[in-house]
Design a protein around this motif. Structure first.
Motif, PDB file in Angstrom:
ATOM      1  N   TYR A  47       3.193 -13.959   4.802  1.00 60.72           N
ATOM      2  CA  TYR A  47       2.281 -13.037   5.480  1.00 60.72           C
ATOM      3  C   TYR A  47       1.314 -12.399   4.480  1.00 60.72           C
ATOM      4  CZ  TYR A  47       0.832  -8.711   7.815  1.00 60.72           C
ATOM      5  OH  TYR A  47       0.091  -7.682   8.332  1.00 60.72           O
ATOM      6  N   LEU A  73       4.141 -21.157   5.201  1.00 62.43           N
ATOM      7  CA  LEU A  73       4.234 -20.436   6.464  1.00 62.43           C
ATOM      8  C   LEU A  73       5.164 -21.143   7.439  1.00 62.43           C
ATOM      9  CD1 LEU A  73       0.496 -19.498   7.113  1.00 62.43           C
ATOM     10  CD2 LEU A  73       2.237 -18.183   5.940  1.00 62.43           C
ATOM     11  N   TRP A  93       5.694   7.551   0.902  1.00 59.22           N
ATOM     12  CA  TRP A  93       4.661   7.840  -0.086  1.00 59.22           C
ATOM     13  C   TRP A  93       3.956   6.543  -0.518  1.00 59.22           C
ATOM     14  CZ3 TRP A  93       4.370   6.557  -5.406  1.00 59.22           C
ATOM     15  CH2 TRP A  93       3.361   7.232  -6.111  1.00 59.22           C
ATOM     16  N   LEU A  94       4.759   5.523  -0.757  1.00 55.59           N
ATOM     17  CA  LEU A  94       4.197   4.238  -1.179  1.00 55.59           C
ATOM     18  C   LEU A  94       3.275   3.652  -0.106  1.00 55.59           C
ATOM     19  CD1 LEU A  94       7.144   2.422  -2.963  1.00 55.59           C
ATOM     20  CD2 LEU A  94       4.892   2.915  -3.920  1.00 55.59           C
ATOM     21  N   ARG A 134      -4.578  -2.009   8.356  1.00 54.33           N
ATOM     22  CA  ARG A 134      -4.246  -1.505   7.010  1.00 54.33           C
ATOM     23  C   ARG A 134      -2.791  -1.079   6.947  1.00 54.33           C
ATOM     24  NH1 ARG A 134      -8.658   2.421   7.662  1.00 54.33           N
ATOM     25  NH2 ARG A 134     -10.362   0.983   7.974  1.00 54.33           N
ATOM     26  N   ARG A 168      -7.846   0.909   1.993  1.00 60.18           N
ATOM     27  CA  ARG A 168      -9.053   1.557   2.496  1.00 60.18           C
ATOM     28  C   ARG A 168     -10.141   1.584   1.415  1.00 60.18           C
ATOM     29  NH1 ARG A 168     -12.676   1.903   5.776  1.00 60.18           N
ATOM     30  NH2 ARG A 168     -13.859   3.823   5.854  1.00 60.18           N
ATOM     31  N   SER A 181       0.054  -2.541   4.435  1.00 61.15           N
ATOM     32  CA  SER A 181       0.744  -1.767   3.408  1.00 61.15           C
ATOM     33  C   SER A 181       2.248  -1.721   3.684  1.00 61.15           C
ATOM     34  CB  SER A 181       0.159  -0.353   3.291  1.00 61.15           C
ATOM     35  OG  SER A 181      -0.273   0.132   4.521  1.00 61.15           O
ATOM     36  N   HIS A 241       0.023   5.523   0.049  1.00 56.52           N
ATOM     37  CA  HIS A 241      -0.842   5.198  -1.075  1.00 56.52           C
ATOM     38  C   HIS A 241      -1.420   3.797  -0.972  1.00 56.52           C
ATOM     39  CE1 HIS A 241      -1.462   8.078  -4.302  1.00 56.52           C
ATOM     40  NE2 HIS A 241      -0.530   8.750  -3.654  1.00 56.52           N
ATOM     41  N   ARG A 242      -0.559   2.881  -0.544  1.00 59.87           N
ATOM     42  CA  ARG A 242      -1.020   1.498  -0.417  1.00 59.87           C
ATOM     43  C   ARG A 242      -2.117   1.420   0.646  1.00 59.87           C
ATOM     44  NH1 ARG A 242      -3.060  -2.155  -1.728  1.00 59.87           N
ATOM     45  NH2 ARG A 242      -2.395  -4.314  -1.887  1.00 59.87           N
ATOM     46  N   TYR A 243      -1.898   2.181   1.711  1.00 60.68           N
ATOM     47  CA  TYR A 243      -2.899   2.253   2.775  1.00 60.68           C
ATOM     48  C   TYR A 243      -4.227   2.730   2.202  1.00 60.68           C
ATOM     49  CZ  TYR A 243      -5.123   3.805   7.134  1.00 60.68           C
ATOM     50  OH  TYR A 243      -5.989   3.983   8.177  1.00 60.68           O
ATOM     51  N   ARG A 244      -4.132   3.780   1.385  1.00 61.28           N
ATOM     52  CA  ARG A 244      -5.351   4.332   0.809  1.00 61.28           C
ATOM     53  C   ARG A 244      -6.033   3.309  -0.099  1.00 61.28           C
ATOM     54  NH1 ARG A 244      -5.042  10.145  -1.670  1.00 61.28           N
ATOM     55  NH2 ARG A 244      -4.508   9.243  -3.671  1.00 61.28           N
ATOM     56  N   VAL A 245      -5.234   2.573  -0.847  1.00 64.85           N
ATOM     57  CA  VAL A 245      -5.829   1.567  -1.726  1.00 64.85           C
ATOM     58  C   VAL A 245      -6.543   0.491  -0.903  1.00 64.85           C
ATOM     59  CG1 VAL A 245      -5.333  -0.234  -3.411  1.00 64.85           C
ATOM     60  CG2 VAL A 245      -4.225   1.968  -3.603  1.00 64.85           C
ATOM     61  N   GLU A 280       3.885  -4.960   2.551  1.00 60.77           N
ATOM     62  CA  GLU A 280       4.055  -5.105   1.108  1.00 60.77           C
ATOM     63  C   GLU A 280       5.234  -4.279   0.611  1.00 60.77           C
ATOM     64  OE1 GLU A 280       0.441  -5.598  -1.351  1.00 60.77           O
ATOM     65  OE2 GLU A 280       1.342  -3.993  -2.536  1.00 60.77           O
ATOM     66  N   VAL A 281       5.309  -3.036   1.085  1.00 61.18           N
ATOM     67  CA  VAL A 281       6.439  -2.190   0.695  1.00 61.18           C
ATOM     68  C   VAL A 281       7.747  -2.825   1.175  1.00 61.18           C
ATOM     69  CG1 VAL A 281       7.501   0.073   1.065  1.00 61.18           C
ATOM     70  CG2 VAL A 281       5.054  -0.098   0.597  1.00 61.18           C
ATOM     71  N   GLY A 317      -5.530   2.346  -7.045  1.00 62.15           N
ATOM     72  CA  GLY A 317      -6.296   3.306  -6.273  1.00 62.15           C
ATOM     73  C   GLY A 317      -7.266   4.077  -7.151  1.00 62.15           C
ATOM     74  N   HIS A 334      -7.508   0.538  11.179  1.00 60.64           N
ATOM     75  CA  HIS A 334      -6.464   1.326  10.505  1.00 60.64           C
ATOM     76  C   HIS A 334      -5.072   0.768  10.788  1.00 60.64           C
ATOM     77  CE1 HIS A 334      -7.584   3.044  14.334  1.00 60.64           C
ATOM     78  NE2 HIS A 334      -6.358   3.475  14.474  1.00 60.64           N
ATOM     79  N   THR A 350     -12.293   6.876  11.221  1.00 59.93           N
ATOM     80  CA  THR A 350     -11.988   5.547  11.760  1.00 59.93           C
ATOM     81  C   THR A 350     -10.847   5.638  12.761  1.00 59.93           C
ATOM     82  OG1 THR A 350     -12.244   4.971   9.457  1.00 59.93           O
ATOM     83  CG2 THR A 350     -11.852   3.171  10.998  1.00 59.93           C
ATOM     84  N   ILE A 390     -10.234   1.748  -8.354  1.00 65.99           N
ATOM     85  CA  ILE A 390     -11.294   1.503  -7.371  1.00 65.99           C
ATOM     86  C   ILE A 390     -12.029   2.790  -7.061  1.00 65.99           C
ATOM     87  CG2 ILE A 390     -11.805   0.631  -5.070  1.00 65.99           C
ATOM     88  CD1 ILE A 390      -9.318  -1.041  -5.239  1.00 65.99           C
ATOM     89  N   VAL A 409       8.822  -5.522  -1.197  1.00 67.29           N
ATOM     90  CA  VAL A 409       9.398  -4.972  -2.427  1.00 67.29           C
ATOM     91  C   VAL A 409      10.851  -4.578  -2.186  1.00 67.29           C
ATOM     92  CG1 VAL A 409       9.317  -3.028  -4.032  1.00 67.29           C
ATOM     93  CG2 VAL A 409       7.206  -4.189  -3.379  1.00 67.29           C
ATOM     94  N   THR A 418     -11.282   7.954   6.643  1.00 71.74           N
ATOM     95  CA  THR A 418     -10.193   7.258   7.334  1.00 71.74           C
ATOM     96  C   THR A 418      -9.881   7.917   8.661  1.00 71.74           C
ATOM     97  OG1 THR A 418      -8.829   8.443   5.764  1.00 71.74           O
ATOM     98  CG2 THR A 418      -8.904   6.061   5.540  1.00 71.74           C
ATOM     99  N   VAL A 477       0.237   0.681  -7.680  1.00 67.22           N
ATOM    100  CA  VAL A 477      -0.517   1.167  -6.518  1.00 67.22           C
ATOM    101  C   VAL A 477      -1.411   2.330  -6.912  1.00 67.22           C
ATOM    102  CG1 VAL A 477      -0.293   2.302  -4.274  1.00 67.22           C
ATOM    103  CG2 VAL A 477       1.158   0.369  -4.822  1.00 67.22           C
ATOM    104  N   TYR A 485       5.916  -0.839  -9.275  1.00 69.06           N
ATOM    105  CA  TYR A 485       5.103  -0.997  -8.072  1.00 69.06           C
ATOM    106  C   TYR A 485       4.300   0.276  -7.788  1.00 69.06           C
ATOM    107  CZ  TYR A 485       3.762  -1.830  -3.239  1.00 69.06           C
ATOM    108  OH  TYR A 485       3.043  -1.974  -2.078  1.00 69.06           O
TER     109      TYR A 485
END
Lengths: 56, 217, 222, 253
Positions: free
Chosen positions: D142, C166, D218-219, D91, D228, D95, D222-226, D98-99, A29, D88, A53, A32, D102, A50, A25, A21
């Motif tokens: 979701y 859902l 950390w995940l 986002r 974004r 993220s 990073h997921r947030y950044r992806v 999703e984490v 990243g 934000h 925002t 993109i 997992v 960010t 990720v 995972y």
């Protein structure tokens, strides 16, 4: 399955899953980022964006 | 004259496609505006933005005095929108349908008969389920559904489509009458309506913005 | 507001009366499901008797999902959703109106399924009041959750698969409570049937509150 | 919300790097502690080592879902005023969910394996297990909802409402399942005498939780950044699309 084997399998699955995972990720990243022409160095642009925002 | 619709550099995005790309338009009360343009020029999106169904993400937009960027639901009850689709419940009878639409915009159900007569809908079909009507008849039912609400702003997408010459003339008469009594009308078509153009102004759209507007300064 | 609710509900029910999807297709299908449950359990009478409550609610879940989908297919057909958005009907009334129409339809479905389990599964009722209370509570919960998730998946290409995905986790407690309450009402298990029925009322109330707040948000498109 | 603020700012490369490296080191040490250093349990034997991945995972999952719910509420509050506000939070909600999914999956898998050796069965209709599975499926739904093509604000709102409903639903599910089992189950297989966790085991568990938390943070960042970046990509595509529409426009004159 013996106890030891179970523990090994359990931990193994956990670590493999998390590693997969995380790699996904990070690579996504990077992918993109490259597509957008945002290199490692200019990563701060994303950050600025960010936080801009966030402040709004 | 007060502006009923006012767009300044309006940008709208649907999905990830920019349907309006910096549109400027001012429409005053009582005008009949004809928006021309090829397929995909953004005409339908303009109507939907006026109705508040598509949000304007940048620039300014106000309709009937409401700022669409603050609350795009506010003007809706004063607007009659006729899209590509007729917005008809195919399993309802003609009369039932219009009574429902009338009630849902707070109009009286008793106006139903008047509206149906006005669009020239044959009385013997009033109880027939909409699903069994022809395309032209459905269009008439759709127009009658708008009429009962007495909208202040009419937004019509190809209103003449599927209508015969006689009905087109009739529709033009209805629209002209509405505009004389103070309503504003914006209609969209890529062809000329076939009868004498009733529009008080014709603008052309292309690529999501107005490219020709005799009213612009 | 009550007039608006009734207006919407009456419209939905009129559409349904003409189209006859609930009575003509969904109800027979649900009955069929009751039959195939018996096939699956090898017509083991004691198993069927004990499981009647659960199987009943599973059949309701299946039929109910189809009805929910249908309720919103009617709206997305021919752009009717736009007309609803443009109308002056308040969003809470729209939510309650559609829920009311669904409630009536699912009730009709149950009026067919109910005798179905009594006859096919050879069960008898020991507590009619509990049976009806549980049926009403469960139906309420089904209807409000259904409208809430129905509007979320309305008009989407993937609605047929998304809606159950859902809906089922949210309805899981209703299914559980409904089955237990029915088991008590049918006399196959001593237990707190009334409390289970009460739980379903609570679930219905919670989702009604959420729906009243969120429905307008969800109906808005673009 | 300060959490969201700092999360957004932490996308800065040095911070995430340090965090990433510490996550790596921490999980490595966690493996050493959990698999080698800590002693086997008196009752459960070696199987107790499953505790160190199983328990932190579910805590992290709960934490992530809680984060999803809080951010969803904040997003709805923000976007009620203006549709383009509070992205934000959306986002962050996405993220974290999703984490969370997992880690819920990891919890379920390790839990089932552990169950096999201690209870002799992979699955038990125990309240906690059942609730966890429903939780897992709910948040899978979701995520499915988030992936659907729709206008960004519409999609975010829909997702936020669903996050809210799911959050309210979790206690209902838990309560009803719990009650179902306690009412009708003859206290049988349940682990019951969960061994007292003391000494080295206690510290190992605490440390593992810390390590997994670092990793999850950390995940999520990073997921947030992806997410974004995905949005930036869409916006860039949008500018290009507008430009191309206008060029065509100019050309036609």
């Amino acid at each position: 399955m013996s106890e030891v084997a179970t523990v090994v399998v359990g931990w193994g699955i956990t670590f493999v899953a998390l590693a997969t995972y995380s790699t996904w990720v990070v690579l996504r990243g990077k992918g993109i980022g490259q597509e957008l022409g945002i290199g490692e160095i200019e990563q701060s642009d994303v950050e600025k964006d960010t936080s801009a925002t966030t402040d709004s | 004259m007060s502006a009923v619709v006012e767009f300044e550099r309006a940008i709208s995005v649907v999905g990830s496609f920019p349907v309006l790309t910096g549109l400027d338009l001012r429409v005053d009360q009582g005008e009949i505006l004809h928006v021309r343009g090829e397929n995909g020029a953004g005409k339908t999106s303009l109507l939907r933005a006026c109705a508040g169904l598509v949000s304007v993400s940048s620039g300014n937009a106000s309709v009937l005095g409401f700022d669409m960027r603050v609350d795009r639901r506010a003007p809706r009850r004063y607007i009659g929108l006729l899209g590509h689709e007729n917005n008809l419940y195919r399993d309802l009878g003609v009369r039932e349908h219009i009574e429902f639409r009338a009630a849902s915009v707070g109009a009286r159900a008793s106006d139903t008969a008047a509206a149906l007569e006005q669009v020239g809908f044959p009385q013997q079909l009033w109880t027939v389920p909409i699903g069994s009507l022809s395309a032209g008849q459905r269009r008439k039912v759709a127009i009658a559904s708008l009429l009962v609400g007495r909208p202040q702003l009419w937004l019509l997408d190809e209103p003449h489509a599927a209508l015969d010459t006689e009905s087109r003339k009739n529709l033009d008469a209805i629209l002209t009458e509405a505009s004389t009594s103070g309503a504003t009308i914006i209609f969209v078509s890529h062809e000329s309506p076939g009868t004498k153009d009733i529009a008080s102004r014709v603008v052309t759209m292309d690529g999501g913005r107005i490219t020709e507007d005799p009213g612009a300064d | 507001m009550l007039t608006e609710i009734l207006l919407v509900a009456r419209k939905d029910l009129r559409v349904e009366r003409r189209a006859k999807i609930a009575l003509g297709q969904v109800a027979p299908l649900a009955l069929l499901i009751l039959m195939v449950f018996a096939f699956a359990l090898d017509a083991n009478t004691s198993l069927l008797e004990r499981g009647a409550g659960g199987l009943y609610w599973l059949a309701v879940l299946y039929g109910g999902t189809l009805l929910i989908q249908r309720s919103f297919d009617v709206e997305t057909d021919d752009g009717n959703m736009d007309a609803l958005r443009m109308s002056a009907i308040g969003m809470p009334s729209l939510f309650l109106g559609k829920a009311l129409a669904l409630f009536v339809q699912i009730t009709v479905l149950q009026l067919i399924l109910g005798p179905g389990i009594l006859l096919l599964y050879n069960v008898g009722v020991v507590d009619w009041a509990l049976l009806f209370a549980a049926a009403i509570a469960g139906t309420l919960a089904f209807s409000v959750c259904g409208v809430l998730w129905g509007v979320m998946s309305a008009g989407l290409r993937v609605r047929a698969t998304l809606l159950p995905l859902l809906l089922v986790p949210v309805l899981a407690p209703v299914l559980l409570a409904g089955s237990r309450a029915f088991e008590t009402a049918l006399g196959v298990r001593a237990g707190a049937g009334w409390t289970w029925a009460g739980l379903m009322f609570v679930i219905a109330a919670v989702h009604t509150a959420l729906g009243l707040g969120a429905f307008g948000f969800l109906l808005e498109e673009g | 919300m300060p959490g969201a603020n700092s999360a957004a700012k932490m996308t800065a490369t040095p911070v995430t790097r340090v965090l990433g490296v510490s996550a790596l080191a921490a999980t490595a040490l966690m493996a050493v502690l959990g698999l080698i250093v800590s002693p086997p349990d008196v009752i459960q034997g070696e199987a107790v080592r499953m505790l160190y991945v199983h328990v932190p995972s579910i805590w992290i999952a709960y934490g992530s879902f809680a984060l999803t719910s809080t951010s969803s509420v904040l997003f709805l509050r923000r976007s009620r005023r203006r549709a383009d506000q509070g992205r934000h939070y959306d986002r962050l909600a996405g993220s974290a969910a999703e984490v969370g999914v997992v880690f819920t999956a990891i919890t379920l898998i390790t839990g089932m394996l552990w169950g096999k050796v201690t209870w002799g069965t992979y699955w038990q209709w125990d309240a906690r297990l059942t609730t966890t599975v429903l939780l897992f499926v709910t948040y899978l739904g979701y995520l499915a909802l988030r992936r659907l093509p729709a206008e960004p604000t519409v999609r975010s709102r829909r997702a936020a409402v669903m996050a809210l409903i799911s959050f309210v639903n979790v206690p209902i599910v838990h309560y009803s399942v719990d009650w179902w089992r306690t009412l009708h189950q003859k206290a049988s297989l349940s682990v019951g005498r969960r061994p007292e966790i003391t000494g080295e085991m206690y510290w190992t568990l605490l440390y593992s939780t810390l390590a997994v938390t670092i990793l999850a943070t950390w995940l999520i960042i990073h997921r947030y950044r992806v997410i974004r970046l995905e949005e930036l990509r869409d916006e860039e595509g949008l500018e290009a699309l507008i430009a191309s529409r206008l060029n065509k426009d100019v050309g036609s004159h």
